[in-house]
Design a protein around this motif. Structure first.
Motif, PDB file in Angstrom:
ATOM      1  N   GLY A  27       0.966  -1.255   0.005  1.00  0.00           N
ATOM      2  CA  GLY A  27       0.151   0.082  -0.058  1.00  0.00           C
ATOM      3  C   GLY A  27       0.903   1.395   0.017  1.00  0.00           C
ATOM      4  O   GLY A  27       0.467   2.141   0.484  1.00  0.00           O
ATOM      5  N   VAL A  28       1.793   1.336  -0.449  1.00  0.00           N
ATOM      6  CA  VAL A  28       2.890   2.274  -0.678  1.00  0.00           C
ATOM      7  C   VAL A  28       2.231   3.556  -1.504  1.00  0.00           C
ATOM      8  O   VAL A  28       1.905   3.201  -2.661  1.00  0.00           O
ATOM      9  N   THR A  29       2.349   4.848  -0.949  1.00  0.00           N
ATOM     10  CA  THR A  29       1.588   5.724  -1.794  1.00  0.00           C
ATOM     11  C   THR A  29       2.627   6.668  -2.252  1.00  0.00           C
ATOM     12  O   THR A  29       2.379   7.479  -3.232  1.00  0.00           O
ATOM     13  N   ASN A  30       4.047   6.844  -1.470  1.00  0.00           N
ATOM     14  CA  ASN A  30       4.816   7.917  -1.579  1.00  0.00           C
ATOM     15  C   ASN A  30       6.267   7.288  -0.997  1.00  0.00           C
ATOM     16  O   ASN A  30       6.108   6.934   0.189  1.00  0.00           O
ATOM     17  N   VAL A  31       7.152   7.539  -1.877  1.00  0.00           N
ATOM     18  CA  VAL A  31       8.749   7.609  -1.095  1.00  0.00           C
ATOM     19  C   VAL A  31       9.430   8.656  -1.464  1.00  0.00           C
ATOM     20  O   VAL A  31       9.622   9.310  -2.575  1.00  0.00           O
ATOM     21  N   ASP A  32      10.019   9.491  -0.251  1.00  0.00           N
ATOM     22  CA  ASP A  32      10.878  10.522  -0.439  1.00  0.00           C
ATOM     23  C   ASP A  32      12.343   9.943  -0.035  1.00  0.00           C
ATOM     24  O   ASP A  32      12.528   9.452   0.909  1.00  0.00           O
ATOM     25  N   GLU A  33      13.335  10.380  -0.764  1.00  0.00           N
ATOM     26  CA  GLU A  33      14.856  10.403  -0.304  1.00  0.00           C
ATOM     27  C   GLU A  33      15.711  11.354  -0.413  1.00  0.00           C
ATOM     28  O   GLU A  33      15.272  12.263  -1.159  1.00  0.00           O
ATOM     29  N   GLY A  34      16.314  11.673   0.537  1.00  0.00           N
ATOM     30  CA  GLY A  34      17.115  12.982   0.784  1.00  0.00           C
ATOM     31  C   GLY A  34      18.416  12.909   1.633  1.00  0.00           C
ATOM     32  O   GLY A  34      18.628  11.788   2.141  1.00  0.00           O
ATOM     33  N   SER A  35      19.225  13.856   1.184  1.00  0.00           N
ATOM     34  CA  SER A  35      20.529  13.778   1.934  1.00  0.00           C
ATOM     35  C   SER A  35      20.984  15.253   1.631  1.00  0.00           C
ATOM     36  O   SER A  35      20.771  15.969   0.602  1.00  0.00           O
ATOM     37  N   ASP A  36      21.746  15.933   2.784  1.00  0.00           N
ATOM     38  CA  ASP A  36      22.172  17.202   2.609  1.00  0.00           C
ATOM     39  C   ASP A  36      23.263  17.392   3.524  1.00  0.00           C
ATOM     40  O   ASP A  36      23.942  16.655   4.163  1.00  0.00           O
ATOM     41  N   ARG A  37      23.959  18.604   3.323  1.00  0.00           N
ATOM     42  CA  ARG A  37      24.959  18.916   4.375  1.00  0.00           C
ATOM     43  C   ARG A  37      24.876  20.395   4.723  1.00  0.00           C
ATOM     44  O   ARG A  37      24.242  21.242   4.133  1.00  0.00           O
ATOM     45  N   ASN A  38      25.741  20.504   5.769  1.00  0.00           N
ATOM     46  CA  ASN A  38      25.554  21.887   6.240  1.00  0.00           C
ATOM     47  C   ASN A  38      26.637  22.810   5.359  1.00  0.00           C
ATOM     48  O   ASN A  38      27.821  22.418   5.113  1.00  0.00           O
ATOM     49  N   ILE A  39      26.723  24.040   4.857  1.00  0.00           N
ATOM     50  CA  ILE A  39      27.424  25.094   4.503  1.00  0.00           C
ATOM     51  C   ILE A  39      27.361  26.472   5.171  1.00  0.00           C
ATOM     52  O   ILE A  39      26.309  26.967   5.177  1.00  0.00           O
ATOM     53  N   THR A  40      28.543  26.709   5.706  1.00  0.00           N
ATOM     54  CA  THR A  40      28.711  27.814   6.459  1.00  0.00           C
ATOM     55  C   THR A  40      29.518  28.935   5.533  1.00  0.00           C
ATOM     56  O   THR A  40      30.406  28.659   4.847  1.00  0.00           O
ATOM     57  N   VAL A  41      28.897  30.268   5.546  1.00  0.00           N
ATOM     58  CA  VAL A  41      29.315  31.305   4.707  1.00  0.00           C
ATOM     59  C   VAL A  41      30.073  32.251   5.640  1.00  0.00           C
ATOM     60  O   VAL A  41      29.457  32.569   6.610  1.00  0.00           O
ATOM     61  N   TYR A  42      31.290  32.630   5.052  1.00  0.00           N
ATOM     62  CA  TYR A  42      32.070  33.440   5.991  1.00  0.00           C
ATOM     63  C   TYR A  42      32.459  34.696   5.199  1.00  0.00           C
ATOM     64  O   TYR A  42      32.216  34.670   4.041  1.00  0.00           O
ATOM     65  N   ASP A  43      32.655  35.794   5.928  1.00  0.00           N
ATOM     66  CA  ASP A  43      32.952  37.039   5.106  1.00  0.00           C
ATOM     67  C   ASP A  43      34.637  37.023   5.155  1.00  0.00           C
ATOM     68  O   ASP A  43      35.275  37.057   6.127  1.00  0.00           O
ATOM     69  N   GLY A  44      35.006  37.360   3.814  1.00  0.00           N
ATOM     70  CA  GLY A  44      36.191  37.412   3.563  1.00  0.00           C
ATOM     71  C   GLY A  44      36.870  38.796   3.751  1.00  0.00           C
ATOM     72  O   GLY A  44      38.095  39.105   3.237  1.00  0.00           O
TER      73      GLY A  44
END
Length: 259
Positions: free
Chosen positions: A13-30
């Motif tokens: 009875g599967v109606t939906n499958v979501d797959e994901g992966s991410d990572r953190n990105i830190t922004v610095y002021d140069g």
């Protein structure tokens, strides 16, 4: 269309499958160079499976159908287990087979015996311990020679006899700078007469140059002969001057009468 298997159990009875992966990105002021990003390591994959489970088999179900309550028991058991389970997801254009941990499951009863269920899985990565031997780094320079150990004899208790027997012709002034130590404890013998016959005594060797003197902590030994000679010469000169001065004072009147 997806087919999902969790730990060899078919999830129907599967109606939906979501797959994901991410990572953190830190922004610095140069600092007047503009912003720049620094990315962390990728996070683990996650899967979210939504399905409809029932307590009664319906015509749309195949032979792998299982009562909803039995599947809920299996989910509860997985949540109480530390080890991973195999998750297999097949679709029209690909297949996923991963070791996962069941993160959570929720169920909502739409009507009697029919449940909307959401399963959340997280990728499992086995922790490995890397062991390596510490590389050997040779010690720079020359390793100092250990102090010479001799067996003490009461007949050799004078500096002259010990000096001639154990120290290869070392001068007495140099010999007197040596320390006699007990090899195991490092105890210093300040008086040769207190050493029992048959005792093992460590004699610190005389350094040949300033570097060895620094290593042995005995730099004064190098200067001992020079200091001894200078001290002796100074003492002799002072004695001569004092004698002459005293003689002149004592004989001043007699010398004057002879003139």
């Amino acid at each position: 269309m997806h087919e999902v298997y969790f730990d060899k159990t078919y999830i129907y009875g599967v109606t939906n499958v979501d797959e994901g992966s991410d990572r953190n990105i830190t922004v610095y002021d140069g600092l007047e160079q503009g912003n720049f990003p620094i990315a962390d390591s990728r996070k683990l994959h996650t899967w979210t499976v939504q399905c409809e489970l029932t307590e009664q088999k319906e015509s749309k179900h195949n032979d792998q159908w299982t009562e909803a309550r039995n599947l809920f028991k299996k989910f509860e058991s997985a949540l109480n287990t530390q080890g991973p389970k195999r998750l297999i997801i097949t679709a029209d254009y690909g297949k996923t087979s991963k070791q996962v941990l069941l993160e959570s499951y929720t169920k909502a009863e739409k009507y009697k015996g029919v449940y909307d269920v959401t399963l959340k899985f997280m990728e499992y990565v086995e922790v490995g311990i890397r062991t390596e031997d510490v590389p050997y780094i040779p010690r720079p320079g020359k390793v100092p020679a250990p102090p010479k150990t001799v067996v003490f004899n009461g007949k050799d208790s004078t500096p002259y006899s010990v000096q001639s027997k154990y120290t290869n012709g070392m001068s007495i002034s140099q010999f007197n700078q040596l320390k006699y130590t007990e090899p195991n404890t490092g105890k210093i013998f300040s008086n040769l007469c207190t050493i029992a016959d048959g005792s093992k005594v460590a004699l610190k060797p005389i350094p040949k140059n300033a570097l060895e003197a620094a290593l042995y902590g005995a730099k004064d030994i190098l200067d001992a002969p020079k200091k001894w000679i200078l001290s002796a010469a100074e003492a002799m000169a002072n004695a001569n001057d004092n004698y002459k001065k005293k003689w002149d004072e004592e004989n001043k009147a007699r010398i004057a009468s002879l003139k």
